[in-house]
Design an enzyme around this catalytic site. Structure first.
Site, short mmCIF file in Angstrom:
data_model
loop_
_atom_site.label_atom_id
_atom_site.label_comp_id
_atom_site.label_asym_id
_atom_site.label_seq_id
_atom_site.Cartn_x
_atom_site.Cartn_y
_atom_site.Cartn_z
N CYS A 91 0.71 -1.11 0.05
CA CYS A 91 0.08 0.14 0.04
C CYS A 91 0.75 1.16 -0.22
O CYS A 91 1.87 1.56 0.73
CB CYS A 91 -0.98 0.07 1.09
N ARG B 176 4.37 -0.33 -4.54
CA ARG B 176 3.94 -0.84 -2.94
C ARG B 176 2.67 -1.65 -3.23
O ARG B 176 2.60 -2.48 -2.33
CB ARG B 176 4.03 0.10 -2.38
N TRP C 291 -2.61 -2.72 -2.00
CA TRP C 291 -2.21 -4.09 -1.94
C TRP C 291 -3.16 -4.74 -0.92
O TRP C 291 -2.95 -4.62 0.42
CB TRP C 291 -0.68 -4.44 -1.68
N ASN D 38 -2.24 2.13 5.56
CA ASN D 38 -1.33 0.79 4.98
C ASN D 38 -1.12 0.16 6.37
O ASN D 38 -0.98 0.56 7.54
CB ASN D 38 0.02 1.51 4.54
N GLY D 39 -1.28 -1.33 6.31
CA GLY D 39 -1.12 -2.15 7.74
C GLY D 39 -2.39 -2.99 7.92
O GLY D 39 -3.16 -3.02 7.09
N GLU E 129 17.86 -17.87 -6.40
CA GLU E 129 17.50 -16.67 -6.69
C GLU E 129 17.12 -16.60 -8.22
O GLU E 129 15.92 -15.84 -8.74
CB GLU E 129 18.62 -15.49 -6.42
N LYS F 28 13.16 -14.98 -9.43
CA LYS F 28 13.08 -14.05 -10.59
C LYS F 28 11.94 -14.47 -11.53
O LYS F 28 11.14 -13.66 -11.76
CB LYS F 28 14.33 -13.66 -11.18
N GLU G 291 8.64 -14.83 -9.85
CA GLU G 291 7.88 -13.49 -9.81
C GLU G 291 7.29 -12.81 -10.95
O GLU G 291 6.27 -12.20 -10.93
CB GLU G 291 8.79 -12.44 -9.25
N HIS H 91 17.88 -36.40 -5.93
CA HIS H 91 16.97 -37.08 -4.78
C HIS H 91 15.74 -36.70 -5.07
O HIS H 91 14.72 -36.58 -3.91
CB HIS H 91 17.37 -36.85 -3.28
N LYS I 155 6.35 -4.42 -3.40
CA LYS I 155 7.76 -4.17 -3.45
C LYS I 155 8.09 -4.52 -1.61
O LYS I 155 9.34 -4.81 -1.25
CB LYS I 155 8.35 -2.95 -3.79
#
Ligand code: G6P
Length: 614
Positions: free
Chosen positions: A2, A27, A73, A99-100, A487, A491, A494, A510, A609
């Site tokens: 947010c 955000r 968000w 926000n929260g 990573e 990427k 995402e 395995h 983000k």
């Protein structure tokens, strides 16, 4: 998570809010809205992005020089027009952005319903604005006092900005665990407020970071005043912003992510500048100085982080153990705090966070602090909550990272971890002088090697075209390159929404080997290392099952070329620094595949983000 923006002054608020929301959109981008005061209180909000909001406001009355704006968000309630912020009180006089998460919103809501309130949305935020209304009704109090009194009943995290139709010269803001920055405008009693400094920097360089439990009143007549939730007056501490506007633009690139990938030589040099002297072999991190002895004497290092920063932390584990022979544990911040961890006073906890606002990481360091550990931070955002709550730390000087998928922050984090591990090794005498000097000099050369590694882009783009329709990808790496495999897979997931897994190369047999067939692209990190031959054997195993091999390597090897469908060459470096280079083609691969799949690279679906909720 947010984005919040607000303006109070003499200018028209709407364009300032919209520009601010566009800067904050990384955000969250489920829905957007603004509220403007101009005699009336006008609210415009809708599902979608800031551009959808702009279309929605076409032809509407947009004047007013007090306003608030929000990009969401979703946490409570699906993304739709009604759940979009701002939310209003039942009399329509108060508007809030938030926000929260208000954890006790259900109890508060029930109480308010008993008192006759009705709610339109499913959000916790609407409950909060009704609560402020209720408090105000009782005492007939000024807005700032009603906000303060209401917040005393609230459990949870919040950054809020509130305005009222019947106090048309005020904005009231408050924070607990979610960031807020106030910009001091150039005109008298002009203020900007936002979740981070990005919407503020084009208007002013003077800012005040609001602390937890503080409530700010921005008044057109009396200016800025700050009080705590217990009503103690605080003197605003004005700081200068280091950011500039250029850092927030795409600079000719199609996407922020591509710009940020290409900035890595610069961001790594900036992160080393003034800290590493390769000729003399000195490493100095000024931000650690007061707590340097604690760091040097640590019996154990615990690294806490989330997402990409956690991957950097894994490389950190290898670096500290390899260079300085000190035990390291790397923890997902969210797991660490809920599993009753053993933390001692001679432990050093390192929190890694690009944003410096990740709620789980913040909570983890608070827990470690309570138990007496020394807390160091590696953050990118100056003045962020984590950077302020740690005992000491080092900033990554990567500059603002706007693309939701982290790239340059990751390599800058690796730079700082390398510097810290070298410092510790030197102090503890755990490394020969010759190895130390070799590493220091090699680290100094990493930026130029990044520039060389970036030359693989054209080839990576071609390879992306070959595999853009794959449904799954496997990434394999060993040793220092194992976190890079994780990573690389992250990427791709995402931003392209292709399922991908990172695995230690030797573990493949395995389990994941069962997935391999002619449809499965397997990205193998096969740079020069002590386990190169073993990685090559892994490649043989994949090839025998007809998997498609995309290898990342350093020097021409006929055997590797024979086994691989594609080999991407990047410069050779000392093994501990390989992640900084080998991640580059993986970032580019994810980027080009996402572009070819027409995905929104900078704002992938469902992500944000900075995750300021647990
Ligand atoms: C979010 C972002 C990731 C990031 C993670 C941790 O999930 O989308 O890119 O790695 O948060 O963020 P931090 O700011 O703490 O590094």
């Amino acid at each position: 998570m947010c984005g919040i923006v607000g303006y109070i002054g003499q200018k028209e608020a709407f364009p300032i809010l919209i520009k601010g929301l566009q800067r904050l959109e990384y955000r969250g981008y489920d829905s957007a809205g603004v509220a403007l005061l101009n005699g009336d209180l006008n609210i415009y909000k809708c599902k979608g992005k800031v551009n959808d909001l702009l279309a929605h406001t076409d032809g509407k009355k947009l004047c007013g020089n007090i306003g608030i704006g929000h990009t969401r968000w979703a946490t409570h309630g699906e993304p739709n027009d009604i759940n979009a912020h701002p939310h209003t009180s039942s009399d329509g006089k108060l508007a809030i952005i938030h926000n929260g998460i208000i954890e006790n919103y259900a109890v508060l809501k029930e109480e308010l319903i008993k008192r006759g309130h009705t709610f339109e949305s499913d959000t916790d935020t609407e409950v909060l604005v009704h609560l402020i209304e209720e408090v105000r009704k009782k005492g007939g109090m000024p807005l700032e006092e009603a906000v303060r009194t209401a917040l005393q009943q609230v459990v949870g995290a919040y950054a809020i900005v509130v305005m009222s139709n019947d106090e048309q010269r005020k904005l009231v803001a408050a924070r607990k665990s979610s960031p807020l920055v106030i910009g001091i405008g150039k005109e008298e009693n002009e203020f900007f407020i936002a979740s981070d400094a990005t919407p503020i920097v084009e208007h002013t360089r003077e800012v005040v970071y609001l602390n937890d439990h503080e409530i700010a009143l921005m008044d057109k007549e009396s200016g800025l005043s700050i009080r705590t939730i217990e009503n103690k007056e605080k003197t605003p501490f004005v700081q200068a912003l280091e950011m500039n506007l250029e850092m927030l633009e795409k600079g000719g690139f199609d996407h922020f992510m591509l710009k940020e990938i290409n900035e890595q030589a610069r961001s790594i040099s900036d992160s080393m500048r003034g800290r590493l002297d390769a000729a003399l072999g000195t490493v100095r991190l000024g931000g650690l100085s007061e707590h340097q002895q604690k760091f040097f004497q640590a019996k154990r290092i615990i690294i806490v982080a989330c997402g990409t920063s956690w991957h950097a932390g894994m490389v950190g584990e290898y670096l500290f153990e390899d260079f300085a022979r000190i035990p390291v544990e790397v923890e997902y911040a969210s797991e660490f705090r809920y599993r009753n961890p053993i933390i001692n006073e001679d432990d050093v906890v390192i929190a890694i966070s690009q944003s410096g606002e990740t709620a789980d990481t913040l909570a983890a360091i608070r827990l470690a602090k309570e138990k007496g550990a020394t807390i160091l931070g590696i953050c990118n955002v100056v003045g962020s909550s984590i950077s302020r709550e740690t005992d000491a730390g080092a900033y990554t000087h990567a500059g603002p990272e706007i693309g939701v998928a982290s790239t340059k922050a990751f390599t800058a984090q690796l730079t700082i971890l390398s510097l810290m591990a070298l410092m510790l090794a030197k102090h503890k005498g755990t490394m020969s002088r010759s190895r130390y000097m070799k590493l220091v000099q090699e680290l100094d050369r990493i930026p130029e090697k990044i520039t060389a590694a970036l030359k693989c882009e054209e080839q990576v783009e071609y390879i992306s075209g070959e595999y853009k329709d794959a449904s799954n990808f496997l990434y394999l790496g060993r040793g220092y390159n194992f976190p890079v495999a994780l990573e690389g897979a992250l990427k791709l997931k995402e931003i392209s929404y292709i399922h991908a897994e990172g695995y230690p190369a030797a573990e493949m047999k395995h389990g994941p080997i069962a997935l391999i067939d002619e449809e499965m692209p397997v990205v193998v990190l096969a740079t020069k290392s002590s386990t190169y031959e073993k990685v090559l054997s892994g490649i043989q195993e994949v090839k025998a099952r007809k998997g498609k091999i995309i290898a990342i390597a350093n020097e021409k090897d006929p055997e590797l070329e024979r086994l691989s469908d594609h080999v991407i060459y990047i410069p050779e470096t000392e093994e501990p620094f390989a992640p900084m280079l080998s991640v580059v083609p993986l970032q580019l691969l994810a980027y080009h595949i996402a572009v070819m799949r027409e995905c929104n690279v900078d704002q992938p679906r469902n992500l944000a983000k900075s995750v300021t909720v647990e």
